[in-house]
Design a protein around this motif. Structure first.
Motif, PDB file in Angstrom:
ATOM      1  N   LEU A  40      47.111  39.790  38.559  1.00  0.00           N
ATOM      2  CA  LEU A  40      48.363  40.194  37.917  1.00  0.00           C
ATOM      3  C   LEU A  40      48.567  39.488  36.583  1.00  0.00           C
ATOM      4  O   LEU A  40      49.194  40.042  35.666  1.00  0.00           O
ATOM      5  CB  LEU A  40      49.539  39.896  38.858  1.00  0.00           C
ATOM      6  CG  LEU A  40      50.882  40.547  38.520  1.00  0.00           C
ATOM      7  CD1 LEU A  40      50.741  42.063  38.458  1.00  0.00           C
ATOM      8  CD2 LEU A  40      51.931  40.166  39.574  1.00  0.00           C
ATOM      9  N   THR A  81      50.344  49.534  43.168  1.00  0.00           N
ATOM     10  CA  THR A  81      51.267  49.089  42.119  1.00  0.00           C
ATOM     11  C   THR A  81      50.555  48.215  41.101  1.00  0.00           C
ATOM     12  O   THR A  81      50.713  48.384  39.883  1.00  0.00           O
ATOM     13  CB  THR A  81      52.446  48.314  42.732  1.00  0.00           C
ATOM     14  OG1 THR A  81      53.159  49.155  43.638  1.00  0.00           O
ATOM     15  CG2 THR A  81      53.390  47.818  41.649  1.00  0.00           C
ATOM     16  N   ILE A  82      49.753  47.268  41.589  1.00  0.00           N
ATOM     17  CA  ILE A  82      49.062  46.333  40.681  1.00  0.00           C
ATOM     18  C   ILE A  82      48.010  47.064  39.852  1.00  0.00           C
ATOM     19  O   ILE A  82      47.919  46.876  38.629  1.00  0.00           O
ATOM     20  CB  ILE A  82      48.433  45.190  41.495  1.00  0.00           C
ATOM     21  CG1 ILE A  82      49.541  44.286  42.073  1.00  0.00           C
ATOM     22  CG2 ILE A  82      47.487  44.360  40.621  1.00  0.00           C
ATOM     23  CD1 ILE A  82      49.048  43.229  43.024  1.00  0.00           C
ATOM     24  N   SER A  87      57.365  42.812  44.296  1.00  0.00           N
ATOM     25  CA  SER A  87      56.629  43.399  45.417  1.00  0.00           C
ATOM     26  C   SER A  87      55.853  42.340  46.186  1.00  0.00           C
ATOM     27  O   SER A  87      55.746  42.408  47.419  1.00  0.00           O
ATOM     28  CB  SER A  87      55.658  44.473  44.910  1.00  0.00           C
ATOM     29  OG  SER A  87      56.343  45.513  44.254  1.00  0.00           O
ATOM     30  N   PRO A 146      55.791  44.356  40.171  1.00  0.00           N
ATOM     31  CA  PRO A 146      54.760  43.806  41.055  1.00  0.00           C
ATOM     32  C   PRO A 146      55.085  42.409  41.574  1.00  0.00           C
ATOM     33  O   PRO A 146      54.778  42.088  42.723  1.00  0.00           O
ATOM     34  CB  PRO A 146      53.509  43.782  40.169  1.00  0.00           C
ATOM     35  CG  PRO A 146      53.748  44.817  39.143  1.00  0.00           C
ATOM     36  CD  PRO A 146      55.219  44.794  38.889  1.00  0.00           C
ATOM     37  N   GLU A 147      55.713  41.574  40.717  1.00  0.00           N
ATOM     38  CA  GLU A 147      56.092  40.224  41.163  1.00  0.00           C
ATOM     39  C   GLU A 147      57.075  40.309  42.329  1.00  0.00           C
ATOM     40  O   GLU A 147      56.938  39.599  43.333  1.00  0.00           O
ATOM     41  CB  GLU A 147      56.723  39.438  40.007  1.00  0.00           C
ATOM     42  CG  GLU A 147      55.748  38.989  38.945  1.00  0.00           C
ATOM     43  CD  GLU A 147      54.954  37.771  39.356  1.00  0.00           C
ATOM     44  OE1 GLU A 147      55.243  37.199  40.420  1.00  0.00           O
ATOM     45  OE2 GLU A 147      54.025  37.408  38.615  1.00  0.00           O
ATOM     46  N   THR A 196      55.678  42.918  34.297  1.00  0.00           N
ATOM     47  CA  THR A 196      55.107  42.782  35.647  1.00  0.00           C
ATOM     48  C   THR A 196      56.168  42.367  36.673  1.00  0.00           C
ATOM     49  O   THR A 196      55.833  41.882  37.746  1.00  0.00           O
ATOM     50  CB  THR A 196      53.969  41.745  35.653  1.00  0.00           C
ATOM     51  OG1 THR A 196      54.492  40.470  35.241  1.00  0.00           O
ATOM     52  CG2 THR A 196      52.843  42.156  34.729  1.00  0.00           C
ATOM     53  N   LEU A 252      51.269  47.812  47.508  1.00  0.00           N
ATOM     54  CA  LEU A 252      51.134  46.675  46.594  1.00  0.00           C
ATOM     55  C   LEU A 252      49.874  46.798  45.747  1.00  0.00           C
ATOM     56  O   LEU A 252      49.905  46.580  44.524  1.00  0.00           O
ATOM     57  CB  LEU A 252      51.106  45.371  47.389  1.00  0.00           C
ATOM     58  CG  LEU A 252      51.075  44.066  46.590  1.00  0.00           C
ATOM     59  CD1 LEU A 252      52.262  43.985  45.646  1.00  0.00           C
ATOM     60  CD2 LEU A 252      51.046  42.862  47.518  1.00  0.00           C
ATOM     61  N   THR A 253      48.764  47.172  46.363  1.00  0.00           N
ATOM     62  CA  THR A 253      47.507  47.324  45.620  1.00  0.00           C
ATOM     63  C   THR A 253      47.619  48.447  44.589  1.00  0.00           C
ATOM     64  O   THR A 253      47.184  48.303  43.436  1.00  0.00           O
ATOM     65  CB  THR A 253      46.337  47.617  46.580  1.00  0.00           C
ATOM     66  OG1 THR A 253      46.276  46.599  47.580  1.00  0.00           O
ATOM     67  CG2 THR A 253      45.020  47.662  45.831  1.00  0.00           C
TER      68      THR A 253
END
Length: 312
Positions: A191, A168-169, A204, A201-202, A198, A165-166
């Motif tokens: 974000l 990806t962002i 995720s 990430p959302e 996005t 997640l980190t």
């Protein structure tokens, strides 16, 4: 500062640092906030450290339940230390800058520790389930080796998702601004500064929340449904009361943690308010770690007796 802001707006690759706005819009409350947060931080460190010490050295507390409680207290200290010292430094120095790497590192460890706490709460509910529903097999099912493996499993299971997640962002470009309308690098405030699509990430974020919140919470509900069923079959009111008392502290900790996190992260995007999110996140960042030692000590005679021995 202005050059950095214009660079951020013009070219996401130029962003090298963020500005944590925090509560800068409340200049008249900076002194009060500093005093309150320092007091709460000291309370968290002292309260959780005392629980760790007594569970390590008091023979009466050499039980699986207190082993997991010591792990939870260690987590709370690390959890709050990821964010609160930086918040206090920002208030004291009024230098609210944080590097891109520093922001990613803070978010990474925050997510790991939050996920680990969620999984550990599920492990603690399993311990209570075995203790109440299978008391004769409890020493065998919850031996020292298994307790260590369960605690280690909760820690290691929490590593992959926050890492993904980190990454990806922070693989996104940040072009809207470099001002984070929050007091630490939380997922949603960061974000909102990303340019482009996005949606991944959302998704995720919701997937991570399901892994670290929904699944453990379902396991906790399943454990306590079995526990409640067993307790109601106890022949005496005294036995039922004693069984309930051993679970009530953990249930209160679960409600505090999951309740505040769910309100913050699962609200629809359209209903999110940056100011409201800041105040809500204070609850699970600071208030919950401060209340947990009180919850477990004030409602547990063995812990109170151990504290009396330690603090004559």
């Amino acid at each position: 500062m202005k050059r950095e802001e214009s660079d951020a707006e013009g070219n996401g690759s130029m962003v090298e640092e963020f500005i944590l706005l925090g509560f800068s819009d409340l200049p008249e409350l900076q002194g009060l906030l500093s005093v309150v947060l320092v007091t709460m931080y000291i309370t968290i460190l002292v309260g959780n450290s005392l629980l760790i010490i007594i569970t390590m050295f008091d023979p009466v507390l050499q039980k699986p339940m207190y082993f997991f409680l010591a792990n939870l207290s260690s987590l709370e200290i690390c959890y709050v230390s990821v964010t609160l010292p930086k918040i206090l430094a920002n208030i004291w120095t009024q230098d609210r800058r944080i590097s891109l790497l520093g922001c990613a590192t803070q978010m990474y460890f925050f997510l790991i520790l939050a996920g680990n706490e969620s999984l550990l709460l599920a492990v603690m509910s399993y311990d209570r389930y075995v203790a109440i529903c299978h008391p004769l097999r409890y020493p065998m099912l919850m031996n020292t080796t298994k307790c260590v493996w369960l605690a280690a499993g909760a820690l290691l299971s929490g590593l992959p998702v926050p890492t993904g997640l980190t990454c990806t962002i922070f693989s996104l470009n940040f072009c809207k601004s470099n001002h984070i309308n929050h007091y630490f690098c939380d997922v949603r405030p960061v974000l909102t500064l990303a340019c482009g699509d996005t949606s991944v990430p959302e998704l995720s974020i919701y997937a991570a929340f399901m892994v670290f919140a929904d699944v453990p919470f379902m396991l906790i509900l399943a454990s306590y449904s079995k526990i409640l069923s067993s307790i109601l079959r106890f022949p005496t009111a005294q036995g039922r009361g004693k069984a309930f008392s051993t679970c009530s502290s953990h249930l209160m900790a679960v409600l505090l943690f999951y309740g505040s996190a769910s309100i913050t992260y699962l609200r629809p995007k359209s209903s999110h308010s940056a100011e409201l999110d800041k105040w809500l996140s204070l609850f699970y960042i600071v208030v919950t770690p401060m209340l947990n030692p009180m919850i477990y000590s004030l409602r547990n005679r063995e812990v109170i007796e151990a504290l009396r021995k330690l603090l004559p």
